[in-house]
Design an enzyme around this catalytic site. Structure first.
Site, mmCIF file in Angstrom:
data_model
loop_
_atom_site.group_PDB
_atom_site.id
_atom_site.type_symbol
_atom_site.label_atom_id
_atom_site.label_comp_id
_atom_site.label_asym_id
_atom_site.label_seq_id
_atom_site.Cartn_x
_atom_site.Cartn_y
_atom_site.Cartn_z
ATOM 1 N N ILE A 203 0.731 -1.196 -0.110
ATOM 2 C CA ILE A 203 0.241 -0.025 0.079
ATOM 3 C C ILE A 203 0.865 1.213 0.113
ATOM 4 O O ILE A 203 1.776 1.379 0.752
ATOM 5 C CB ILE A 203 -0.762 -0.132 1.379
ATOM 6 C CG1 ILE A 203 -1.773 -1.180 1.178
ATOM 7 C CG2 ILE A 203 -1.758 1.368 1.272
ATOM 8 C CD1 ILE A 203 -2.224 -1.628 2.574
ATOM 9 N N LYS A 204 0.356 2.135 -0.929
ATOM 10 C CA LYS A 204 1.211 3.294 -0.961
ATOM 11 C C LYS A 204 0.520 4.645 -0.654
ATOM 12 O O LYS A 204 -0.566 4.718 -1.314
ATOM 13 C CB LYS A 204 1.767 3.423 -2.497
ATOM 14 C CG LYS A 204 2.834 4.558 -2.782
ATOM 15 C CD LYS A 204 2.350 5.762 -3.222
ATOM 16 C CE LYS A 204 3.558 6.492 -3.779
ATOM 17 N NZ LYS A 204 2.970 7.701 -4.182
ATOM 18 N N VAL A 205 0.707 5.271 0.236
ATOM 19 C CA VAL A 205 0.091 6.584 0.522
ATOM 20 C C VAL A 205 1.099 7.759 0.887
ATOM 21 O O VAL A 205 2.325 7.530 0.909
ATOM 22 C CB VAL A 205 -0.742 6.626 1.845
ATOM 23 C CG1 VAL A 205 -1.865 5.261 1.497
ATOM 24 C CG2 VAL A 205 0.000 6.032 3.082
#
Lengths: 304, 304, 304, 304, 304
Positions: A203-205
């Site tokens: 997950i990339k935030v």
């Protein structure tokens, strides 16, 4: 290289995945100078799509060449290289086996009239190009969110069926969200959680601010001091299945090197798995970029 | 004919493509009087769709016959002939093996109410008609851009799987773009770059002006003198993966022959791969057209 | 465990279903402390999607971990655990065979701009994760109702063809419905009936109030005293093919324990099959939740 | 019957088509009293869809029966009978092998709110009913034109793959077109040309007036005298690949017999391939209709 | 039972259909007390979808049970039972082989915001449930008409390929139609004709009034006295391919028994094939319903 205990522990969290998908996650986790540590740095180059080639590469002319980015990621000892279809096609054979690639399957551009992205590739492309993972952007809060979710759920199911991992860029925007709210802690944590819920492996935030955007969420956040960035990172990681999913953070627009390093220390201290960092390195001269990435590697190794 | 070093160098850039697709690119690159030079001239005839038959052909009546265009391209020693389904169907057998064909898979018309095109053919059509490539138009900046991208990504993936090359016409228009902006250097370079990113083998754009349209892009262009057309061509080529993709330029509306020749010299001097030129030749009497094309060939050969 | 007469009687109502689907219904009906009674309690955890992680789990921090919910459902002796894709993926292997799971295939979120949900999983996901059933929400009365129905009819047909049961959450909202009307008796009964008509095996609705919303339906309800909740439950059950379908009721927002227990007694006395109850248990400390669920089990067993 | 030179010449123009498709074109061209001449008369009966049954058939009651039309086409010695699904189903077996049929695959009706048509049949229907061709209407100029084109391109590709010919009704309407413009020469020629471009074997248009609608097309038409209908027919035929495609013209609303005959003479003299004529014959008593069709046949044979 | 001449004559009209489809039509035509007469009465129960369960069944409580309707249709000696998915699923096994069933594949409801229906079942469902036919509603005149037609043409093609018959409910509404116009003779006849054109085996329309709605159709109807209902029935039957298709008429809302009987006599005298009658019987006590249906049977047998 023998699998380390740190990587084995991470892979064990992906308990429903096939050996094929786990092997591709392992390829990323065991690659480069951070290989085996459970930390990772990914070089993403999709700014040509988002901002156009001159805004992206004129400042560092060799970066017009797709091979430049493959080589930069390899030479810096990074874990993976992520880019859209054409960029990967242009180097997939030359650099085959030298670094895991993530095929970014959707992209927007400067003229987009909606908070949406065009699908520009497929799992079949990822297979023929030997990619370890697919990448996909969702915009929680936007009018296109349901459509984006339905697109990635089909792509992700197909990817899992052929042993390819899924990386989701989760960027809140549009709808009722204020500009400040797009970076709010509650919003970012929610966005990360939804990426986990729809089945992302990684997950990339963005690094969240200490703003709380949603009224209904105020109560859940009050009484805690959110002023330290590392605490905010820790909260986002907790919102990704209590740390059962790999979470990496983006570096944002090119900025001062010191700020980049401090971000990395906060990500590390908060239990995040690493950085996806593009413009900061590739918009600098290669030697400067290598130096910056070297220092980031050392930070994630806990060496400074 | 033995493959030349120039063509081998170009083909080497298509490193992720199958031997089948490379063979079709080679068919185009080794065809005609420019065969082996790495330069190419393509005759496109889709004006019947875009403007209607009388506006396209009344000025040169033999051009109503689809065979006329095949023969013109062959007699002029061009590299390929591009046209919509019916036009190719009407000559595919008579001229089989005499010149590579590009099946144009989408088209607009004079009454179109949106910046979009209708898909009018398929990869299966290209296969049964023996085409070397499919052609497809995208409109960066328009409200239909995402849809067009998603159409070509599916067609292109299918084409690559059966060894057929992809040519993308990338024409910015609509949305926030000013009329002048459609031909701006930054816009044209961006449009060409996006065609490369979505997997085109051959990219077709218009010759750009020295106007810079996007505010955010000003900085990347300032400090350089863009007044020479050949420099602008060179910039566009650089934006296509630093020259790793074939880029050809269109001749626009029928105009004076001298302007056409100067354009070709600029394309050649800027490192472009050639011209797609339709109305200029086929709206002239055949002998005049052959003379014009002869001179264009000689320009690309560096003979004048 | 030998199949009880109560369960055999329920399964006999699913006369068109395959042995595979009946076996999965039986797995749910024979599981846990209510196994064999024909009653059931299901733990649903999709609030992370609907309200975000902090609003859902901050009040009981261990609940951030997907394993927490599997274990809670197992330890409390419940019949099944329902959650979206990522939540099931994160525990499917650890808890395989310990409790039947229901894969929730669509979800909304706090920023949804329409009365719709995004499809986030598939029957193939349910198969690879070993789920006993799929879950799906429909919104009778909303502008998206036809689309939702067409989505579930395809998913349900596919699920039945591979022996997986279908649970439909039927929540009236939107359109001409007043806020009060969403909980009206006539509306809830209609919503439950439509879920039965489109082929649900298990129907999940909210406990209805004694309000009658639709003018045209007034006549059918007048002359009867609807003030007792158990009578309203009985009416909803009757509207589900005269009791030929399993009907469970939701507990709504977290509330006082006494209200929860009274609801369960009314469901039991009205002939309902049980409760789907999520926030009430998982937003309490584990020991309190287990105590609450223990008492609910005893109520459904008729022990208090 | 031995294939005539006239028919062989026509078939040679369909050079990309399979023997199966050519055989079906030959079936139509060799059928009836005009068999072998290269001319054709087709009886279309879709007015029940377009105008309703009473407006279509009350004036000649036997025409309510689908068999009536098959028999009329056979007895008059016509080349083919075209109708929607139900009409063909109702006689396909009784008249099998007696006359080629064209399955009309889309239709509009009196209440249509858009310039569009519903697809009402498929290539599979054409195969099971033994049809020689499929028929399809497009509306150049309308807001639905792109959709219609994309529908027929899929149907036509499928038809070609199983040896069935394609007939396209090309009727300009809607959008910026004036009422007069729908019948303008430039518009009709453009519409016919687009039907050829999307792959029609037989093109059906209305007889054009001498009005020129499009400003941009004025120049291409000026300087020529378009007052003779036969010259206008010749122009349309030229716009269909210089006569490489079969072009037939419709008779329009029922009108005086003399006008019908004059139209046929103009079509013949202008090089058109014949007439599609429906209401004029079937809204007359059978004997009158047979007499009218007999005279039309003789006109196309050059006998009067 | 030996096939009667009356049924053989009807089946002969379905000349393009497979033996499988004819066998299913024969199952319906040879069933019950009207078996072999060529007349039929069908019991449809989809009011639960359209109006909700209480409005449909509260007046006759046993009707809440799906088995009630199967048994009623069997005991009354009717020809077939039609209902949506869940209703058929709930009795398909118990009553297998006792009465032909028609699976209604689309439905609307009280809250529908458009003149459309949701597809709620499939041909695969009809196969697994042993149905003799599928049922489908179209709304000629509505904004959704084209979509509905395209849905049924796909379902009907698939049904024919597996030997299942198609029943189309054709109900004009919406668009430019006045409320009175929905029941007009010209409109009803047109609606019935379109159902025939798109391939229905059995056509279901409402009994038309003597109103003529469409201006353009006035001429076709003037000069005839349409005051007798049986004459209007005869006209509708004629509009269904001159009687080559089975046409049944609906009874409308529950009304006085005498009106129901008179309708049946008019249908019989006008050459209609029978009634689809739902609310009138199932909203009466069973004994009254059986008496009403007994009398209807006798009317269709010509016994009163």
């Amino acid at each position: 290289m023998t699998m380390t205990a740190a990587v084995k522990a991470i892979l064990a969290n992906y308990e429903s995945d096939s050996p094929g998908t786990k092997a591709n996650l392992a390829r990323i986790l065991m690659q480069g100078r951070l290989g085996g540590t459970g930390k990772m740095i990914i070089l993403p180059v999709d700014q040509g799509f988002e901002h156009g080639p001159a805004r992206s590469f004129a400042v560092n002319e060799p970066a017009y060449d797709p091979h430049y980015h493959f080589q930069l990621a390899i030479d810096a000892g990074l874990n993976a290289y992520a880019a859209p279809l054409g960029m990967i096609e242009a180097g997939a054979d030359t650099f085959a086996g030298q670094i895991p690639t993530i095929l970014k399957l959707n992209s927007s551009n400067s003229w987009a009239m909606t908070r949406d992205q065009a699908v520009t590739g497929s799992v079949d492309d990822a297979l023929r190009l030997g990619c370890a993972a697919i990448g996909f952007t969702i915009y929680p809060g936007s009018e296109s969110f349901f459509d984006l979710v339905e697109e990635i759920r089909e792509l992700s199911l197909e990817a899992k069926s052929v042993g390819i991992a899924t990386v989701i860029w989760s960027y809140p925007r549009g709808g009722d969200l204020s500009k400040e709210g797009e970076l709010a802690l509650d919003v970012g944590a929610y966005a990360a959680h939804m990426a986990a819920l729809i089945g992302a492996h990684i997950i990339k935030v963005k690094l969240p601010s200490d703003h709380i955007e949603q009224k209904d969420a105020q109560k859940a956040y009050e009484g805690t001091d959110w002023s330290k960035q590392s605490d905010r990172v820790r909260h986002v990681v907790k919102c990704c299945f209590n740390g059962r999913r790999i979470v990496v953070f983006s570096g944002g627009a090119a900025k001062g090197a010191d700020a980049v390093f401090q971000d990395a220390r906060d990500i590390r201290d908060g239990g995040g798995n690493g950085s996806i960092i593009g413009r900061n390195p590739f918009q600098r001269p290669r030697e400067e970029a290598l130096a910056m990435l070297d220092r980031l590697v050392r930070i994630y190794k806990g060496e400074e």
